[in-house]
Design a protein around this motif. Structure first.
Motif, PDB file in Angstrom:
ATOM      1  N   GLY A 112     -20.092 -56.066   3.226  1.00 26.32           N
ATOM      2  CA  GLY A 112     -20.739 -57.373   3.246  1.00 26.32           C
ATOM      3  C   GLY A 112     -20.084 -58.376   4.172  1.00 26.32           C
ATOM      4  O   GLY A 112     -20.711 -59.336   4.596  1.00 26.32           O
ATOM      5  N   ARG A 113     -18.816 -58.154   4.490  1.00 27.82           N
ATOM      6  CA  ARG A 113     -18.141 -59.052   5.440  1.00 27.82           C
ATOM      7  C   ARG A 113     -18.737 -58.908   6.832  1.00 27.82           C
ATOM      8  O   ARG A 113     -18.685 -59.823   7.633  1.00 27.82           O
ATOM      9  CB  ARG A 113     -16.650 -58.753   5.486  1.00 27.82           C
ATOM     10  CG  ARG A 113     -15.946 -59.193   4.242  1.00 27.82           C
ATOM     11  CD  ARG A 113     -14.458 -59.019   4.330  1.00 27.82           C
ATOM     12  NE  ARG A 113     -13.878 -59.384   3.049  1.00 27.82           N
ATOM     13  CZ  ARG A 113     -12.700 -59.020   2.641  1.00 27.82           C
ATOM     14  NH1 ARG A 113     -11.926 -58.273   3.422  1.00 27.82           N
ATOM     15  NH2 ARG A 113     -12.258 -59.387   1.462  1.00 27.82           N
ATOM     16  N   ASN A 114     -19.280 -57.735   7.112  1.00 28.77           N
ATOM     17  CA  ASN A 114     -19.943 -57.457   8.390  1.00 28.77           C
ATOM     18  C   ASN A 114     -21.388 -57.084   8.100  1.00 28.77           C
ATOM     19  O   ASN A 114     -21.868 -56.023   8.499  1.00 28.77           O
ATOM     20  CB  ASN A 114     -19.206 -56.326   9.123  1.00 28.77           C
ATOM     21  CG  ASN A 114     -17.779 -56.700   9.415  1.00 28.77           C
ATOM     22  OD1 ASN A 114     -17.520 -57.583  10.223  1.00 28.77           O
ATOM     23  ND2 ASN A 114     -16.840 -56.058   8.733  1.00 28.77           N
ATOM     24  N   TRP A 115     -22.087 -57.962   7.408  1.00 31.10           N
ATOM     25  CA  TRP A 115     -23.410 -57.700   6.865  1.00 31.10           C
ATOM     26  C   TRP A 115     -24.385 -57.194   7.923  1.00 31.10           C
ATOM     27  O   TRP A 115     -25.077 -56.206   7.700  1.00 31.10           O
ATOM     28  CB  TRP A 115     -23.958 -58.979   6.207  1.00 31.10           C
ATOM     29  CG  TRP A 115     -25.056 -58.714   5.234  1.00 31.10           C
ATOM     30  CD1 TRP A 115     -24.910 -58.523   3.897  1.00 31.10           C
ATOM     31  CD2 TRP A 115     -26.441 -58.592   5.505  1.00 31.10           C
ATOM     32  NE1 TRP A 115     -26.132 -58.285   3.316  1.00 31.10           N
ATOM     33  CE2 TRP A 115     -27.099 -58.321   4.287  1.00 31.10           C
ATOM     34  CE3 TRP A 115     -27.218 -58.666   6.656  1.00 31.10           C
ATOM     35  CZ2 TRP A 115     -28.466 -58.143   4.182  1.00 31.10           C
ATOM     36  CZ3 TRP A 115     -28.590 -58.485   6.556  1.00 31.10           C
ATOM     37  CH2 TRP A 115     -29.201 -58.226   5.325  1.00 31.10           C
ATOM     38  N   GLU A 116     -24.446 -57.848   9.050  1.00 31.47           N
ATOM     39  CA  GLU A 116     -25.407 -57.464  10.089  1.00 31.47           C
ATOM     40  C   GLU A 116     -25.152 -56.051  10.620  1.00 31.47           C
ATOM     41  O   GLU A 116     -26.081 -55.334  10.952  1.00 31.47           O
ATOM     42  CB  GLU A 116     -25.406 -58.481  11.240  1.00 31.47           C
ATOM     43  CG  GLU A 116     -26.099 -59.798  10.909  1.00 31.47           C
ATOM     44  CD  GLU A 116     -25.291 -60.726  10.002  1.00 31.47           C
ATOM     45  OE1 GLU A 116     -24.071 -60.492   9.799  1.00 31.47           O
ATOM     46  OE2 GLU A 116     -25.874 -61.683   9.474  1.00 31.47           O
ATOM     47  N   GLY A 122     -31.687 -55.318   8.969  1.00 31.05           N
ATOM     48  CA  GLY A 122     -31.873 -56.617   8.341  1.00 31.05           C
ATOM     49  C   GLY A 122     -32.048 -56.564   6.840  1.00 31.05           C
ATOM     50  O   GLY A 122     -32.205 -57.584   6.191  1.00 31.05           O
ATOM     51  N   ARG A 123     -31.998 -55.354   6.281  1.00 34.76           N
ATOM     52  CA  ARG A 123     -32.113 -55.173   4.838  1.00 34.76           C
ATOM     53  C   ARG A 123     -31.714 -53.753   4.476  1.00 34.76           C
ATOM     54  O   ARG A 123     -31.536 -52.923   5.366  1.00 34.76           O
ATOM     55  CB  ARG A 123     -33.520 -55.470   4.338  1.00 34.76           C
ATOM     56  CG  ARG A 123     -34.612 -54.583   4.890  1.00 34.76           C
ATOM     57  CD  ARG A 123     -35.892 -54.611   4.086  1.00 34.76           C
ATOM     58  NE  ARG A 123     -35.662 -53.963   2.813  1.00 34.76           N
ATOM     59  CZ  ARG A 123     -36.216 -54.351   1.677  1.00 34.76           C
ATOM     60  NH1 ARG A 123     -37.020 -55.352   1.637  1.00 34.76           N
ATOM     61  NH2 ARG A 123     -35.950 -53.716   0.551  1.00 34.76           N
ATOM     62  N   GLY A 124     -31.573 -53.495   3.195  1.00 39.59           N
ATOM     63  CA  GLY A 124     -31.219 -52.159   2.729  1.00 39.59           C
ATOM     64  C   GLY A 124     -32.417 -51.230   2.711  1.00 39.59           C
ATOM     65  O   GLY A 124     -33.538 -51.615   3.052  1.00 39.59           O
TER      66      GLY A 124
END
Length: 129
Positions: A112-116, A122-124
């Protein structure tokens, strides 16, 4: 698939969901999840039902404001929320499920720290209803 129940610490927020007995959960390292030790069990909205506590839920949003973090305004526990990765689902904190109906069989890391980078689309992944 079986029915699981859970809720917040004070018991005002209660919910039930349908999921396998053996579950895989996600552990995220983002600024919020890592601080509270959240273990993600993501389920489609069709398999989740809020039984009580809608009146005590408080919503917190930040950054993109896509995720809707829902907290019990009485005890402060976030037992479920609408995640940015799956805005059409709920992420339930496996630590808030009542004991005895599930077994955690796997732990997947969520960056999540590097979400992109973790979610380049753009989503799971799409969930089965």
């Amino acid at each position: 698939m079986i029915r699981h129940a859970g809720g917040c610490h004070c018991g005002r927020v209660r919910f039930e969901l349908t999921a396998p007995r053996q579950i895989e959960v996600g552990e995220c390292n983002c600024s919020m999840c890592s601080r509270i030790g959240y273990l993600h069990l993501i389920v489609p909205k069709s398999r989740f039902r809020l039984l009580s506590g809608e009146d005590v839920l408080t919503t917190y949003q930040f950054h993109t404001r896509t995720a809707k973090h829902l907290f019990c305004s009485v005890c402060g526990i976030k037992s479920f929320y609408v995640p940015r990765s799956h805005p059409d689902a709920y992420s339930v904190n496996a630590r808030c499920l009542d004991e005895g109906t599930f077994e955690i069989t796997g732990l997947r890391k969520i960056d999540g720290r590097n979400w992109e980078k973790h979610y380049p689309a753009g989503r799971g992944e799409k969930l089965d209803a």
